[in-house]
Enzyme design. Sequence first.
Site, short mmCIF file in Angstrom:
data_model
loop_
_atom_site.label_atom_id
_atom_site.label_comp_id
_atom_site.label_asym_id
_atom_site.label_seq_id
_atom_site.Cartn_x
_atom_site.Cartn_y
_atom_site.Cartn_z
N SER A 335 2.20 -0.11 10.97
CA SER A 335 2.94 -0.49 9.76
C SER A 335 2.23 0.08 8.53
O SER A 335 1.16 0.69 8.64
CB SER A 335 3.05 -2.02 9.66
OG SER A 335 1.76 -2.60 9.59
N TYR A 336 2.81 -0.13 7.37
CA TYR A 336 2.27 0.44 6.13
C TYR A 336 0.82 0.01 5.94
O TYR A 336 0.51 -1.19 5.94
CB TYR A 336 3.12 -0.01 4.94
CG TYR A 336 2.81 0.71 3.66
CD1 TYR A 336 2.97 2.08 3.56
CD2 TYR A 336 2.36 0.02 2.54
CE1 TYR A 336 2.69 2.75 2.39
CE2 TYR A 336 2.07 0.68 1.36
CZ TYR A 336 2.25 2.04 1.29
OH TYR A 336 1.95 2.72 0.12
#
Length: 913
Positions: A335-336
Site C-alpha cells: 500500500s501507499y
Amino acid sequence: MKQVLMVAEKPSLAQSLAQILSNGRMRQRKGLSSACSIYEYEGTFMNQPAKFKMTSVCGHVFSTDFLPRYNNWDKIDPAELFSAQTEKREANPKMNIPKFLNSEARNCDYLVLWLDCDKEGENICFEVINCTKSAMKPPAYSKDQIVFRAKFSAITDKDIKLAMKNLIEPNENEALSVDARQELDLRIGCAFTRFQTKFFQNKYGNLDSALISYGPCQTPTLGFCVERHDRIASFKPETYFVLSVKVTAPSQKILTLDWDRIRIFDNEVANVYFAMIKQKTEARVTNISQKEKVKQRPLALNTVELMRVASSGLNMGPHHAMMIAERLYTQGYISYPRTETTNYPENFDIRGTLQMQSRSTEWGNDVQELLSGAMVRPRKGHDAGDHPPITPMKLATRNELDSDSWKIYDYITRHFLGSVAPDLKYLHTVISLQIGEESFTCSGKALIDPGYTKLMTWQALGAEETLPDLKKGDVLKVSEVKLLERQTSPPDYLTESELITLMEKNGIGTDASIPVHINNICQRNYVTVGTGRKLIPTSLGIVLVHGYHKIDPDLVLPTTRAAVEKQLNLIALGKENFESVLQHTLTVFRLKFQYFVTNIVGMDELFEASFSPLSESGKPVSRCGKCRRYMKLIATKPCRIHCPICDETLSVPQGGNIRIYKELKCPLDDFELLQYTTGVKGKSFVFCPYCYNNPPFRDMRKQSGCNGCTHPSCQHSLQSNGVSNCNMCEGGVLVLDPGSGPKWKLCCNKCDTIVKLFEDAMKVSVDEDTCKDCGSQLLFAEYKKEKTKLGGNITEATGCIFCDARFSSLVDKMQALKMRNSGRGRGRGRGRGRGMRSRGRGRSKPKDKMAQLAAYFVERSLELFFDGLRRVPHCYEEIAQHKFLRNHRATRLTRAETRSSDSRSSKSEADER
C-alpha cells in the site's frame, strides 16, 4: 460520447490503474511526451457512455524558481532573494509535460486526478489543472463540476474501483501549503546558502564541500547530530569498580551474578568488599520470584517506523529504503508507503490479506495458523487521517524481486502478520543469592508462547536467557570472583534510526521529506555514515552548527522550523491565509539573515581555527593574467583556482583532472590556458580560467571552455576548431581537442560524445574549407613517414572525416557512422563556419581575415557599450598606456583586464594595422 481525461503521478501507476479500470481491455498509444503513454478504453462516467484516456505526469510538473536574472551569484545580493520575483518553471523541460497535457485535454469533458494522496500530490493536482483547463470543454452550467479527485491508498482492484465510485474535489488549501513551503525553502535556503558559500569558499581551501548550504529543515537535522557529538566530546569518564561473580548450578550451568550495589567509585572501599567475598566458596539462594510477562505485538506500520527499521535492521539508508518502497507501491505489492497512521481502518480486510499470504512458501504455515483461530485484533494506534498503515497488497516471492526490494517487502509483510498475531508471553524469573554479607541477583526468561515472534523472528527470546531450576535454600559453588575496573562511557553517535525519531518528535520535515534531509547532510559532507549507520559529524558540520549557535541559535534549533510547520498546517486546514503566513515568515528570516551577515565574523573565527586559508592551500598550476604570479589549484570540493596576490577565486570544471596546457595564454586576458580531462570517458577540453567564469561574448555560455568560445581568430576557439554539429544532442558542436594528440579526438562541447581519429598523427588541424557533401569542416592530418596510415608514402592529407574514403579507417567507425547516418545538416552545412551560420547562428562568417577582425571589433565595441560605461574608462586607460601596441604587435580590442598579447606574423600585423 463524453471524454474523460485521467492523470496519474507516474507512468507505471497510470498503466496499473488503466489495467484495473478497463478490466484489461485498454489500448495504448504514444503522445507528445515520450515519457508518458496514453491508455484508452470505453465505459460509463456520471451514468453516461464515455471514452476514457488515462495518462500520467512524472512527479511535479512545475518547480518554483527565481527569474533567470537572479541566478547570477556574482551580481545578485543574496538579501534580494527574500523579495525577488519567482516563477513556476517546467520541472522537466525535455519531457514537455504541460504541452502534452494540454493537447490530451482538448475537447475533454471531465478531468479525474489520480495523484498520490498527500499534500504534494494535491499540489500536483492543481499543476495539472492549470495545464488542462484552457483546452477542456466548458461545463454546460457554471456550477457543474468537471474536475474530480480520486482518493486511494493501494493499487488493488477493490481500492481503485471504490475510489472511482467515490470521487471528490481536490483540496486547494493543501496545495497552497505546499506552495508556501516551496517558496519559503527556496528564498531562505538560497539566501543563506549563497552568502555562506561565497564567503567561506573564497577564504578557506580544505572545506571539501561543493556547497556550504543552509536549509530550514536540513540545518536542525544536522544540529541533532552535532549536539550528540558535543556531548561525547565534553564527556569526562570516571573510574568505577564492580564485583563480578560467577557461580555453578547443580546442572553445571555457569551463572553470572549482578551485584546489588551495582558499582563503587572508591577504590579502597571496593577492595574491602572484594576481600570479603573472594574467600567465600558458596552462594546460597535466598529467594526466587517469578512473574508472567507479555511483550506486545507491534502497532501497524507507518513510514517513520519503516525508515527506522530499514536503517537499524536492514542496513539501508532511509532515502534508499523509501525509493524501494515507492517502487513496490507502484508495482502493486504494498500500500501507499507515506503515512503517519498506525491504526487499521474499520473496513480494512485483514482476513482477506491473510488468505492472500497463506500461499507463501516463506510464512504460509504461520498464516494458516492465524486463520485457524490464533489471529487477534490489532492494537489501537494513532489515526492521522491521511492513509492506512503500510501493508502487503499482493503475494511476492524471492525470485520476483531484487535483494533490497525483497528485504523491504519481507519486513512489511512480517510486520503486518505480527501485528495481528498474539503477544509474546514469557516467565520472568529473578533469583536472589547471598555470598557472605553481600547480595547478588540473577535474572532470566522462559518462553511460554512465542506469539508474533514466530513471524518477527529477530525479536524472539534467546535460549541463553533461560535459568536452571533452583529452589530457595539451594547452595551453589562460587567459581570466580573478580574486581573489575571500568570507566563510565559517553553516549554513542546518533544512528539514522535515532535521528528519524528525533526529527519526528520535534516536527522537522514530513514522512516524505525526512529521508531527503538526512541524505542532504551526508552529500554536503556535514556528516559521514559510520559502522552501524551512525552519523558522525565532520569538522565542517560541527563548525557550521557552532557558528549558528554563536550568532543566532534559532537558525539551528528545531523549535523555529516546528513553528513554521504548524503555520503551514493551518494553511492546509483552511485556518490561515497563504499570503499572511508567507510574508510573516519571510519577514522573520529576512531580519535573521541581516543579523547573520552583520555578525558573520563570529562564525568566521571558528572556520579560521579549523580550516586552512586559500593562500596556504593547493599547489601552483598557472599564471594569473593580471599579476603574472602563479595561481594555486585547490583540489578539494569544490575544485577551484585562487590567486593569492589578487585575492581572487575562480571556478573550474569539477570531477576531473586539471593541468597547464603548453604554457599558452588566452589572447583576451593573458591568463594561461588549462586542460580539463574527465576521469571516466576521457573527454577533455582547453579553457581559460578567467573566460570560464566571465564569458567575453554574449553568445558564450558561462563555464564554457575554448570549445565554446566564439572568438573569430583565436587558435583555441570554437571558430578555429569546430568541425560539425553533434547529432547526439541539441545545439552541440564537435570540436577538435588540440591537446589530445597523439590519440586525437573530437569532443562535443555540450554532451559526452567523442569521436576518435588519426591515432599517432604528428599534427591534426581544422582547415578553413568545408565539405561540399555534408558541410563539415575539412581536417588536415600529418604523419611521420615511418608511422603514416594514409597509404603508400603519403604523410599528409586534407579531407572530410565523414565523407572522404581515405579517412574511413582512421576514424572511430561507430561514431562516424552515427554522425553520417543521422543525416542532420547534410548538404546544408553543419560545420563551424558558413554551415553553422546558415542555420540561424548569426551573420555568415567572412573568410577574409581582415573582415573577420573588423566584425569582431564592431561586435566587441557594441558589447562594451551595452554593458555600460563602467569598462570603457579602464579600456581607454589601457590604450593610453600603449598596452595594445606593445613590441610592434597587432592592435586588437581586448577585455578590460588584458595585459599582453600573442605575437602575429609580420604580414598579419601590417594588414591589421
